[in-house]
Design a protein around this motif. Structure first.
Motif, PDB file in Angstrom:
ATOM      1  N   THR A 185      53.525  98.197  45.102  1.00 38.30           N
ATOM      2  CA  THR A 185      52.346  97.423  45.494  1.00 38.30           C
ATOM      3  C   THR A 185      52.226  96.025  44.878  1.00 38.30           C
ATOM      4  N   PRO A 186      52.399  95.856  43.547  1.00 35.87           N
ATOM      5  CA  PRO A 186      52.181  94.507  42.991  1.00 35.87           C
ATOM      6  C   PRO A 186      53.102  93.457  43.622  1.00 35.87           C
ATOM      7  N   ALA A 187      54.369  93.805  43.813  1.00 36.50           N
ATOM      8  CA  ALA A 187      55.293  92.846  44.421  1.00 36.50           C
ATOM      9  C   ALA A 187      54.921  92.588  45.879  1.00 36.50           C
ATOM     10  N   ARG A 188      54.583  93.650  46.590  1.00 32.49           N
ATOM     11  CA  ARG A 188      54.275  93.501  48.011  1.00 32.49           C
ATOM     12  C   ARG A 188      53.041  92.629  48.231  1.00 32.49           C
ATOM     13  N   SER A 189      52.022  92.800  47.365  1.00 33.68           N
ATOM     14  CA  SER A 189      50.824  91.972  47.510  1.00 33.68           C
ATOM     15  C   SER A 189      51.175  90.501  47.375  1.00 33.68           C
ATOM     16  N   LYS A 190      52.028  90.176  46.400  1.00 34.50           N
ATOM     17  CA  LYS A 190      52.424  88.776  46.198  1.00 34.50           C
ATOM     18  C   LYS A 190      53.236  88.262  47.390  1.00 34.50           C
ATOM     19  N   GLN A 191      54.139  89.095  47.888  1.00 40.45           N
ATOM     20  CA  GLN A 191      54.960  88.675  49.037  1.00 40.45           C
ATOM     21  C   GLN A 191      54.073  88.379  50.250  1.00 40.45           C
ATOM     22  N   LEU A 192      53.134  89.294  50.495  1.00 41.49           N
ATOM     23  CA  LEU A 192      52.291  89.120  51.677  1.00 41.49           C
ATOM     24  C   LEU A 192      51.363  87.928  51.530  1.00 41.49           C
ATOM     25  N   SER A 193      50.844  87.724  50.309  1.00 45.77           N
ATOM     26  CA  SER A 193      49.912  86.613  50.172  1.00 45.77           C
ATOM     27  C   SER A 193      50.651  85.273  50.230  1.00 45.77           C
ATOM     28  N   ALA A 194      51.915  85.238  49.731  1.00 45.77           N
ATOM     29  CA  ALA A 194      52.704  83.999  49.849  1.00 45.77           C
ATOM     30  C   ALA A 194      52.979  83.687  51.328  1.00 45.77           C
ATOM     31  N   LEU A 195      53.369  84.701  52.088  1.00 50.87           N
ATOM     32  CA  LEU A 195      53.639  84.460  53.516  1.00 50.87           C
ATOM     33  C   LEU A 195      52.383  84.031  54.257  1.00 50.87           C
ATOM     34  N   SER A 196      51.264  84.640  53.864  1.00 49.50           N
ATOM     35  CA  SER A 196      50.018  84.287  54.537  1.00 49.50           C
ATOM     36  C   SER A 196      49.640  82.830  54.249  1.00 49.50           C
ATOM     37  N   SER A 197      49.911  82.355  53.033  1.00 50.53           N
ATOM     38  CA  SER A 197      49.547  80.955  52.785  1.00 50.53           C
ATOM     39  C   SER A 197      50.557  79.985  53.418  1.00 50.53           C
ATOM     40  N   VAL A 198      51.823  80.376  53.495  1.00 55.13           N
ATOM     41  CA  VAL A 198      52.803  79.549  54.227  1.00 55.13           C
ATOM     42  C   VAL A 198      52.363  79.423  55.695  1.00 55.13           C
TER      43      VAL A 198
END
Ligand code: CO
Length: 508
Positions: free
Chosen positions: A50-63
Motif C-alpha cells: 500500500t505505501p508504495a502504491r499510494s505514492k505511485q498513484l498520486s504521482a501519476l494523478s498529478s502528472v
C-alpha cells in the motif's frame, strides 16, 4: 450520416487539432496506467504494498492533472475556437474543453484537501459503521459538504452546486431530466412495492437455498461469461471484495465475488460486470486514448451492465439455456424448473434495508433516498446532524421499513466518505436507460427472446455495438439515447417493463 464516410481523421485537420490530440492521448495513457495499478491493488497486490502504491498513484494523478491544465492545452483550445472542424473533431474538442475547463477551475490545494479529507473520512466512516456511532463520522461528512460546495463554486458560482457536482459523474445529462426521472420512479414504485407487500403470491424463493462452494461458483461464473460471449483473449475474471471492471478496448477485466449461500448473487454480478466490459471492449480500437475511443459517462456505462444483468440474466429465456449448466455444477438443484429459477432471481425483498442486497425494484428507492438527502445537504437545505433521522423517515415512507441503527441506515455506503455527491443517481439512471435500450433492441431484432433462450447473443451484441459502443463519447447522453431508440431518455420503457414483469410475478 454522410459526414461520417467523408471524415478524414488527420488530412485536413488544423495543426492545432493534431497537437491537441497528441496531448490528450498522452494524458489518457497516463490515466489508463493508473487504472492498471488500481486493478492490481484490488486484485493482486499483497497488503504490504500500500505505501508504495499510494505514492505511485498520486504521482501519476498529478502528472495527469499537470498535462490537462498546462498552458499549452488552453492555447490549443483557444486556437481551435471557431476552427473549421469535422463533426468528429468538433466532438473531440468539446470533450477536451470540458475536461480542461473543469480541471483548470479548481485550485490544486482544494483538490488535495479533498483527497486528504477523504482518507481521514474513510477511517472515521469505517469506525462509525463498526460501532454504530454516526457522531464519529458526522464532522467529516460536514467537512466534505463544505469542501464540495467550495469546489462547485470554483467551477460555476452561479449554478446549483449539486448540479455542478452531478456533472462530475454525468457531465452531459441535464439535472432537470435526471431529477424528473428519479421523481417518476419514486411516484410509481412506492405504491407498486406496497401492493407487492400486500400480495399473497408465493414465489419459489427457496429454490437455491443451501451451500454452494466457491470453487464451483467460480467455474459457473466462467461458463456464464463464455455463454454470453466474453472475449478471454482480451479479458480475465478474478475475485475482489467489491466486483468491478477495469480496462479499455484492448484489455478489459472483470471481477466478481462469492457468497456460499447465494449463488445467484455471483451470477448476477458476473453478468453485470460483463456488460461493463463489453462496452469498453466495443469502443473503436483506432481511437484509443481519444474521446471517441472512451466510454460515455456513468449512466450509459451502468445501462450496459444492467441491460445484461437484468434484461438478459434475470429473464426466463436466459434460464432455459443456463439452468442445465447451473445444475451440472450444483446437482442438488436438480428438481428446479426454469420458472423456479426465474422467480427466485426476481423476488422482491420487501424488508431489506441494504442497498447492495436489494432487488431490481426496491433498489431504486434506496437510490432516490440517497439522492434526496445528498442534494439537500449540498444545497444547504439539510444539516448533517439531521441525516440519520431523515434517512430513517424516508425508509419508512418509501419502503415501509425503518432501520434500527445507523450502521444499517445512513452509514451503510462508502460513497459519502469519499466526498462523492452526485454519484448515486447514475445507478438508477443506468437501469432506466437499460430498459429503454433493450426495448428498442427487442423491436429491431427478430425474436430476441427466442435467441436468448437458445444461448445466441450475436444480434444483441451487434445492436449494442452499433448503437452504443462504437460511438465512444461522440454524442452527449440524451443524443446517444435518441439515436439508439428514437426517443428522448425517459422512464417510460422502464416503468412499462416493471409493470409487466412484476404484475405477472405478483399478480398485481
Ligand atoms: Co455497475
Amino acid at each position: 450520416m454522410a459526414t461520417e464516410a467523408a471524415t478524414d481523421e488527420t488530412g485536413d485537420a488544423p495543426e492545432a487539432y493534431d497537437a491537441l490530440l497528441d496531448r490528450v492521448q498522452r494524458w489518457n495513457a497516463v490515466g489508463s496506467a493508473s487504472g492498471v495499478l488500481g486493478w492490481d491493488q484490488q486484485v493482486m497486490m499483497p497488503e504490504g504494498g500500500t505505501p508504495a502504491r499510494s505514492k505511485q498513484l498520486s504521482a501519476l494523478s498529478s502528472v495527469h492533472h499537470d498535462m490537462v491544465t498546462a498552458d499549452e492545452t488552453g492555447e490549443l483550445l483557444d486556437e481551435l475556437d471557431g476552427a473549421d472542424l469535422t463533426e468528429e473533431q468538433a466532438a473531440v474538442v468539446r470533450e477536451v474543453r470540458r475536461e480542461y475547463e473543469r480541471a483548470d477551475a479548481v485550485p490544486v490545494e482544494l483538490v488535495e484537501e479533498i483527497s486528504e479529507t477523504g482518507s481521514e473520512a474513510l477511517q472515521a466512516w469505517e469506525e462509525a459503521k463498526a460501532e454504530d456511532e454516526f457522531e464519529t463520522f458526522a464532522p467529516y461528512l460536514e467537512k466534505h459538504v463544505e469542501l464540495k460546495r467550495e469546489y462547485a463554486e470554483h467551477i460555476d458560482p452561479d449554478r446549483d452546486p449539486y448540479e455542478v457536482l452531478f456533472e462530475e459523474f454525468e457531465p452531459c445529462l441535464s439535472m432537470e431530466r435526471a431529477e424528473s426521472i428519479l421523481t417518476e420512479l419514486r411516484e410509481a414504485l412506492v405504491p407498486m412495492i406496497d401492493e407487492i407487500r400486500e400480495s399473497d403470491v408465493d414465489l419459489a424463493v427457496d429454490t437455491f437455498e443451501g451451500t454452494f462452494p466457491e470453487d464451483d461458483q467460480e467455474a459457473l461464473s466462467r461458463e456464464a461469461l463464455e455463454l454470453v460471449g466474453y472475449d478471454f483473449d482480451r479479458g480475465r475474471l478474478d475475485v475482489s471484495s467489491h466486483p468491478f471492471t477495469s480496462g479499455n478496448q484492448f484489455d478489459c477485466r472483470v471481477t466478481t465475488r462469492f457468497d456460499e449461500t447465494d449463488p445467484l448473487g455471483a451470477v448476477g454480478s458476473t453478468i453485470h460486470e460483463f456488460g461493463h466490459a463489453q462496452y469498453n471492449l466495443g469502443l473503436p480500437q483506432e481511437q484509443f486514448g481519444t474521446p471517441l475511443g472512451e466510454s460515455r459517462d456513468l449512466s450509459v456505462h451502468e445501462s450496459q451492465s444492467r441491460l445484461w444483468e437484468n434484461h438478459v440474466g434475470r429473464s426466463e429465456a436466459f434460464w432455459e439455456e443456463f439452468l442445465p449448466v447451473f445444475k451440472e455444477h450444483f446437482p442438488q438443484t436438480e428438481a428446479a424448473t426454469v420458472r423456479d429459477a426465474y422467480e427466485a432471481f426476481n423476488q422482491v425483498y420487501e424488508d431489506n434495508l441494504i442497498r447492495v442486497e436489494a432487488d431490481e425494484l426496491t433498489y431504486h428507492l434506496h437510490i432516490v433516498i440517497r439522492f434526496e438527502i445528498e442534494r439537500d445537504l449540498i444545497r444547504g437545505d439539510l444539516d448533517v446532524e439531521d441525516v440519520p433521522e431523515v434517512w430513517n423517515d424516508k425508509y419508512e415512507e418509501y419502503l415501509g421499513v425503518r432501520p434500527d441503527d445507523d450502521a444499517e441506515g445512513c452509514l451503510q455506503d462508502i460513497h459519502w466518505s469519499h466526498g462523492n455527491f452526485g454519484y448515486f443517481p447514475t445507478y438508477s439512471l443506468g437501469s432506466v436507460m437499460a430498459a429503454q435500450l433493450f426495448a428498442a433492441a427487442e423491436e429491431e431484432i427478430d425474436d430476441l427472446d427466442g435467441q436468448i433462450a437458445d444461448g445466441e447473443f450475436g444480434d444483441l451484441h451487434e445492436w449494442l455495438g452499433e448503437n452504443v459502443h462504437r460511438h465512444g463519447s461522440r454524442y452527449e447522453t440524451n443524443e446517444l439515447v435518441v439515436r439508439a431508440t428514437g426517443e428522448d431518455f425517459s422512464a417510460d420503457a422502464f416503468l412499462d417493463y416493471v409493470d409487466e414483469k412484476y404484475g405477472e410475478l405478483y399478480g398485481i
